[in-house]
Motif scaffolding. Sequence first.
Motif, PDB file in Angstrom:
ATOM      1  N   THR A   1       0.816  -1.219   0.000  1.00 31.20           N
ATOM      2  CA  THR A   1       0.000   0.000   0.000  1.00 31.20           C
ATOM      3  C   THR A   1       0.849   1.267   0.000  1.00 31.20           C
ATOM      4  O   THR A   1       0.441   2.281  -0.572  1.00 31.20           O
ATOM      5  N   ASN A   2       2.017   1.235   0.624  1.00 33.78           N
ATOM      6  CA  ASN A   2       2.871   2.426   0.654  1.00 33.78           C
ATOM      7  C   ASN A   2       3.302   2.851  -0.741  1.00 33.78           C
ATOM      8  O   ASN A   2       3.301   4.042  -1.073  1.00 33.78           O
ATOM      9  N   LYS A   3       3.673   1.888  -1.576  1.00 31.70           N
ATOM     10  CA  LYS A   3       4.087   2.207  -2.943  1.00 31.70           C
ATOM     11  C   LYS A   3       2.910   2.772  -3.744  1.00 31.70           C
ATOM     12  O   LYS A   3       3.073   3.689  -4.554  1.00 31.70           O
ATOM     13  N   PHE A   4       1.744   2.216  -3.506  1.00 30.72           N
ATOM     14  CA  PHE A   4       0.546   2.719  -4.170  1.00 30.72           C
ATOM     15  C   PHE A   4       0.285   4.178  -3.785  1.00 30.72           C
ATOM     16  O   PHE A   4       0.073   5.040  -4.639  1.00 30.72           O
ATOM     17  N   LEU A   5       0.331   4.467  -2.494  1.00 30.79           N
ATOM     18  CA  LEU A   5       0.031   5.810  -2.021  1.00 30.79           C
ATOM     19  C   LEU A   5       1.097   6.820  -2.433  1.00 30.79           C
ATOM     20  O   LEU A   5       0.794   7.985  -2.712  1.00 30.79           O
ATOM     21  N   LEU A   6       2.350   6.385  -2.512  1.00 30.66           N
ATOM     22  CA  LEU A   6       3.411   7.276  -2.995  1.00 30.66           C
ATOM     23  C   LEU A   6       3.164   7.652  -4.457  1.00 30.66           C
ATOM     24  O   LEU A   6       3.345   8.817  -4.853  1.00 30.66           O
ATOM     25  N   ALA A   7       2.745   6.672  -5.255  1.00 24.85           N
ATOM     26  CA  ALA A   7       2.450   6.938  -6.664  1.00 24.85           C
ATOM     27  C   ALA A   7       1.265   7.892  -6.798  1.00 24.85           C
ATOM     28  O   ALA A   7       1.264   8.799  -7.640  1.00 24.85           O
ATOM     29  N   VAL A   8       0.242   7.689  -5.971  1.00 27.48           N
ATOM     30  CA  VAL A   8      -0.933   8.559  -5.996  1.00 27.48           C
ATOM     31  C   VAL A   8      -0.556   9.992  -5.624  1.00 27.48           C
ATOM     32  O   VAL A   8      -0.956  10.949  -6.295  1.00 27.48           O
TER      33      VAL A   8
ATOM     34  N   THR B   1       0.415  15.802  -7.435  1.00 28.64           N
ATOM     35  CA  THR B   1       1.248  17.007  -7.595  1.00 28.64           C
ATOM     36  C   THR B   1       1.314  17.457  -9.053  1.00 28.64           C
ATOM     37  O   THR B   1       1.675  18.610  -9.330  1.00 28.64           O
ATOM     38  N   LYS B   2       0.974  16.572  -9.978  1.00 31.99           N
ATOM     39  CA  LYS B   2       1.054  16.895 -11.406  1.00 31.99           C
ATOM     40  C   LYS B   2      -0.290  17.303 -11.998  1.00 31.99           C
ATOM     41  O   LYS B   2      -0.359  17.722 -13.156  1.00 31.99           O
ATOM     42  N   LEU B   3      -1.347  17.170 -11.228  1.00 26.51           N
ATOM     43  CA  LEU B   3      -2.679  17.541 -11.710  1.00 26.51           C
ATOM     44  C   LEU B   3      -2.981  18.987 -11.330  1.00 26.51           C
ATOM     45  O   LEU B   3      -3.884  19.277 -10.549  1.00 26.51           O
ATOM     46  N   LYS B   4      -2.211  19.907 -11.903  1.00 26.27           N
ATOM     47  CA  LYS B   4      -2.350  21.316 -11.567  1.00 26.27           C
ATOM     48  C   LYS B   4      -2.231  22.184 -12.817  1.00 26.27           C
ATOM     49  O   LYS B   4      -1.525  21.837 -13.760  1.00 26.27           O
ATOM     50  N   PHE B   5      -2.912  23.313 -12.783  1.00 27.67           N
ATOM     51  CA  PHE B   5      -2.784  24.290 -13.854  1.00 27.67           C
ATOM     52  C   PHE B   5      -1.446  25.021 -13.731  1.00 27.67           C
ATOM     53  O   PHE B   5      -1.010  25.370 -12.637  1.00 27.67           O
ATOM     54  N   ASN B   6      -0.804  25.227 -14.865  1.00 28.05           N
ATOM     55  CA  ASN B   6       0.394  26.079 -14.989  1.00 28.05           C
ATOM     56  C   ASN B   6       1.660  25.512 -14.348  1.00 28.05           C
ATOM     57  O   ASN B   6       2.756  25.735 -14.846  1.00 28.05           O
ATOM     58  N   ASP B   7       1.545  24.806 -13.247  1.00 26.33           N
ATOM     59  CA  ASP B   7       2.739  24.362 -12.527  1.00 26.33           C
ATOM     60  C   ASP B   7       3.517  23.265 -13.252  1.00 26.33           C
ATOM     61  O   ASP B   7       4.683  23.031 -12.945  1.00 26.33           O
ATOM     62  N   VAL B   8       2.871  22.573 -14.173  1.00 27.66           N
ATOM     63  CA  VAL B   8       3.529  21.482 -14.901  1.00 27.66           C
ATOM     64  C   VAL B   8       3.295  21.654 -16.395  1.00 27.66           C
ATOM     65  O   VAL B   8       2.378  22.358 -16.827  1.00 27.66           O
ATOM     66  N   SER B   9       4.121  21.008 -17.199  1.00 28.51           N
ATOM     67  CA  SER B   9       3.965  21.087 -18.655  1.00 28.51           C
ATOM     68  C   SER B   9       2.726  20.318 -19.091  1.00 28.51           C
ATOM     69  O   SER B   9       2.195  19.477 -18.355  1.00 28.51           O
TER      70      SER B   9
ATOM     71  N   LEU C   1     -11.178  17.366  -7.370  1.00 29.06           N
ATOM     72  CA  LEU C   1     -10.790  16.039  -7.843  1.00 29.06           C
ATOM     73  C   LEU C   1      -9.524  15.554  -7.145  1.00 29.06           C
ATOM     74  O   LEU C   1      -9.450  14.393  -6.721  1.00 29.06           O
ATOM     75  N   ARG C   2      -8.532  16.422  -7.010  1.00 24.14           N
ATOM     76  CA  ARG C   2      -7.287  16.035  -6.324  1.00 24.14           C
ATOM     77  C   ARG C   2      -7.557  15.613  -4.882  1.00 24.14           C
ATOM     78  O   ARG C   2      -7.061  14.585  -4.414  1.00 24.14           O
ATOM     79  N   ARG C   3      -8.333  16.428  -4.181  1.00 25.11           N
ATOM     80  CA  ARG C   3      -8.599  16.142  -2.770  1.00 25.11           C
ATOM     81  C   ARG C   3      -9.396  14.845  -2.600  1.00 25.11           C
ATOM     82  O   ARG C   3      -9.091  14.027  -1.725  1.00 25.11           O
ATOM     83  N   GLN C   4     -10.382  14.663  -3.441  1.00 23.40           N
ATOM     84  CA  GLN C   4     -11.200  13.455  -3.349  1.00 23.40           C
ATOM     85  C   GLN C   4     -10.425  12.208  -3.767  1.00 23.40           C
ATOM     86  O   GLN C   4     -10.603  11.126  -3.195  1.00 23.40           O
ATOM     87  N   PHE C   5      -9.546  12.366  -4.728  1.00 19.35           N
ATOM     88  CA  PHE C   5      -8.734  11.235  -5.176  1.00 19.35           C
ATOM     89  C   PHE C   5      -7.784  10.778  -4.072  1.00 19.35           C
ATOM     90  O   PHE C   5      -7.571   9.576  -3.873  1.00 19.35           O
ATOM     91  N   LYS C   6      -7.240  11.724  -3.342  1.00 16.41           N
ATOM     92  CA  LYS C   6      -6.359  11.386  -2.227  1.00 16.41           C
ATOM     93  C   LYS C   6      -7.121  10.610  -1.157  1.00 16.41           C
ATOM     94  O   LYS C   6      -6.657   9.567  -0.676  1.00 16.41           O
ATOM     95  N   SER C   7      -8.300  11.098  -0.808  1.00 13.64           N
ATOM     96  CA  SER C   7      -9.111  10.429   0.209  1.00 13.64           C
ATOM     97  C   SER C   7      -9.568   9.053  -0.265  1.00 13.64           C
ATOM     98  O   SER C   7      -9.547   8.078   0.502  1.00 13.64           O
TER      99      SER C   7
END
Length: 210
Positions: A31-38, A43-51, A163-169
Amino acid sequence: ISGIEYRPLEINNLKQSQRLKEFITANYSNTNKFLLAVNDMITKLKFNDVSSDVFEQAIEDFGIHIGLISQRPENISGKGPDNLWLSYSNHNFVIECKNEATNPTISKKYCNQLNGSSEWFKNQYDSHLQMTPIMIHPSIIFENAASPNKNIKIINEEKLDLLRRQFKSFSEEIADTNFDLTAIDRSLRTYNFNTQNFSERYTLDFKSIP
């Protein structure tokens, strides 16, 4: 990419929860590897901060991590949408990602891309399949020159943050059950990541400048 022929994906009859459980079992040893990937994905599901490339890959990965068949057709063949999510339940999503956009309105060019991607889907897949076109853009307003398809939905910054917050939970919840199949199915419905409810919870209707 030029000249590569697109091959439509096979939509099998696996339930969304079953597909997700099989993916997790095959790709994560704990589960730790799964949660690290999530968390990395979030962190990449953001406007402007990533390509745009990083963002589109995160959208593909997100689709997989909620149990959908997920792909980047344009990246593969040079045609089609930025992202495609398919499901056995006949609820499918054609997605154009404009995370680097800064304009207060959605341009005619972006509108035409999503309209074109919707037609691409109809040509590549069974015309009877239900499909929702989604634009990920900071604005929900199309400029006056645009002619958006009436079925287009928008994920703006507010909805992307939700979406980010709900996906984390959601991810933490299914990890706590050690990815029990019944729990996954329940959590998909609780967090509205099942395809029947996704649009209502995580997208908005567009507006047009009169």
